[in-house]
Structures are given as structure tokens and as C-alpha cells.
Design an enzyme around this catalytic site. Structure first.
Site, PDB file in Angstrom:
ATOM      1  CB  SER A  51      -0.950  -0.049   1.198  1.00  0.00           C
ATOM      2  OG  SER A  51      -1.957   0.923   1.103  1.00  0.00           O
ATOM      3  CG  ASP A  60      -7.095  -2.018  -3.749  1.00  0.00           C
ATOM      4  OD1 ASP A  60      -7.494  -0.852  -3.561  1.00  0.00           O
ATOM      5  OD2 ASP A  60      -5.974  -2.408  -3.388  1.00  0.00           O
ATOM      6  CG  HIS A 111      -5.913  -1.865   0.163  1.00  0.00           C
ATOM      7  ND1 HIS A 111      -5.114  -1.525  -0.914  1.00  0.00           N
ATOM      8  CD2 HIS A 111      -5.357  -1.268   1.244  1.00  0.00           C
ATOM      9  CE1 HIS A 111      -4.150  -0.726  -0.506  1.00  0.00           C
ATOM     10  NE2 HIS A 111      -4.259  -0.570   0.805  1.00  0.00           N
TER      11      HIS A 111
END
Length: 304
Positions: A148, A241, A271
Site C-alpha cells: 500500500s 481494490d 486491500h
């Protein structure tokens, strides 16, 4: 735009992970105070703690002036940059992930406690990532890994340090790399479980204390104009996502520039799925792909 049918895309074990996460990290957490967000995130991460694999240890020590956690093993070193929107997370939040990487690969892992926003605006986190990467690369071979926001930092550091021969590869896990938020997966998965488009925009802007700059590769590696000289790259997207398009777009740009890059979009995953690696078979399979790729990169081998 019609939203995807998540009930059919996402399997039962992954839904169980989502529900367990939501129980600890309720909807609207991003609207709370920064202190509350961090407390909620840390509590949620603790809910997924698992014991270290046999033989894995860790200790904390600063590297290049940046707090780090070191999981001793063999070379090369895996530099891990944690997710959390540049706002939450730290050495504890991804402790189990790093310990499992060390356990699966035998490689030394270094987790970086980079500075967080909004107290420390960009380029603080980027500077910390680069400082530790330079420090480690001066001492031996290195592979950068991040998830991320941490994947953003890993890619940005690889761009800043391009051509450094000690950097043997990078693995980016559901990365946010500066894709167009008005198109593609950002719209198709705007209301995805675990991360929404609105949350992406919140975390993007809080990093700068205002609107994010448009074309700064230290912020948005996808906006760079030069993709040469980058290390072998695996970029992994979660299908469900808003950020899903960033990984394949980034890998494509490296390949078009003559580099080695592969993207994988993990079907039915969301995610943050690394925390599901012990409970959801799809997440476990993805984690195995990550560690197998680390082993290949460590041996200077392109596995595809």
C-alpha cells in the site's frame, strides 16, 4: 458506474477476514482524529497477530537515524515498508508479516518506522525510506518490499536510487502509485470492501497538508518520465481494490522501457489481504508467491 458483485467475486474465507477486520476497524475510521485512527488501526492489527515462526527473532535499532526492526537472517536484506496511508502503522503493525517473510525465505528483514503524516509531511517518509535503503545498499545486496503506502515508498526509493547495483529487486503489494483517480479501478471499485476511493483521496492529500502535487515521482512513481534502470519488479494488485490498476500500469511502463517487470492481479482479494495470509487460501497463495519471488530475486533469478 455499476459496482462489481463482491458477493460473487470474494470467497467465504476472504469475507470472514473482511468482517473480522471491520469489527475492529469500523467504517468511517478515516474521519476520526489522527490519534483515534492510530489506536484503532493498532488494535485491529493486534487482532491478527500470530507467533513468530520457529527460529525467527527480532530486535529494534536505528539505521541511518531511522527507527527500524531487524529480523536477522542471510543476505540479501529485505527492506520492508509498511502500509497505512502514510498516517497509521509502524513496527508493530506489520511485525507478523515481516517475521513470516523471514521465516519463509531465511533472509534478513529490516522494517522501517518511517515518519508519519500529518505531523511529518512529504518528503519525510520518502527521505526515511531512501536513507535506510542507501545505508543498507552500502553494506550489501538489497530487495525492497512494501504494501500500500509502503509500496509507494519502495517504488519511489527505487526511482531515486536507480542504477544502484546492490538493489536486486522490488515487490510492490497492492500499491498506490499515483494512478488517475477519475478512471478505471478507482471508479469501478470506488466502494470496495476494506478501502474506498474516498479514503484513497483522503490519505493522498493528508500526506501534503493539501492537494497532492500532480507530477512528482517522489509522490507518484507512475508519473515519472523515466522508467529505465529500475530493478526487477513484481507488482501485485488486489482485484477488489480502487488501486487495482496501478500495479499493472507500473509494470507495463518498466517493461516498455526495457526492464523486467511482472504484474499479478489477485482474483477476489481486497486491500490489506496480507493480514489474511493464515486464514484465507487466496491470501496464503499470494503470500507464497511473494516469498517465492523474494527467494528468486535473492538468487539473481527472474522467475518468469
Amino acid at each position: 458506474m455499476t459496482q462489481p458483485d463482491y458477493q460473487s467475486l470474494i470467497d467465504a474465507p476472504t469475507w470472514a477476514f473482511i468482517k473480522r477486520t471491520e469489527a475492529a476497524y469500523p467504517e468511517g475510521t478515516a474521519t476520526r482524529s489522527i490519534a483515534e485512527q492510530r489506536a484503532i488501526y493498532d488494535r485491529m492489527c493486534r487482532a491478527f497477530d500470530t507467533p513468530y515462526p520457529a527460529g525467527v527473532t527480532s530486535h529494534d535499532a536505528p539505521l541511518a537515524g531511522v527507527p527500524c526492526r531487524i529480523y536477522p537472517g542471510t543476505q540479501p536484506t529485505v527492506l520492508y515498508l509498511h502500509g497505512g496511508g502514510f498516517v497509521v502503522g509502524g513496527l508493530h503493525s506489520h511485525d507478523g508479516i515481516c517475521a513470516d517473510i523471514r521465516g519463509a525465505t531465511g533472509l534478513t528483514v529490516v522494517s522501517v518506522d518511517y515518519r508519519l503524516s500529518p505531523e511529518h509531511l512529504h518528503p519525510a517518509a520518502f527521505d526515511d525510506a531512501c536513507a535506510v535503503a542507501r545505508h543498507l545498499a552500502a553494506r550489501g545486496p538489497l530487495i525492497l518490499v512494501g504494501d500500500s503506502a509502503g509500496a509507494n515508498l519502495a517504488a519511489a526509493a527505487c526511482h531515486a536510487l536507480r542504477g544502484t547495483p546492490q538493489i536486486m529487486g522490488q515487490i510492490l503489494i497492492y500499491p498506490g502509485l499515483g494512478g488517475d483517480p477519475s478512471a478505471g479501478s478507482y471508479l469501478a471499485h470506488a466502494k470496495a470492501p476494506m478501502l474506498t476511493r474516498d479514503e484513497v483521496l483522503f490519505y493522498r492529500d493528508i500526506r501534503h497538508g493539501g492537494p497532492a502535487p500532480d507530477a512528482d515521482p517522489t509522490v507518484s512513481p507512475l508519473r515519472d518520465t523515466d522508467f529505465t534502470g529500475l530493478p526487477p519488479t513484481l507488482a501485485i494488485a488486489a482485484e477488489c481494490d480502487p488501486l487495482a490498476d496501478d500495479a499493472p500500469a507500473y509494470a507495463r511502463k518498466i517493461a516498455e522501457a526495457g526492464g523486467r517487470a511482472r504484474s499479478i492481479t489477485e482474483p477476489g482479494l481486497v486491500h490489506g489481504y496480507l493480514r489474511a495470509r493464515h486464514s484465507a487460501p487466496r491470501a496464503a497463495a499470494s503470500f507464497a508467491r511473494i516469498t517465492a519471488t523474494l527467494t528468486a530475486f535473492a538468487a539473481s533469478r527472474w522467475p518468469w
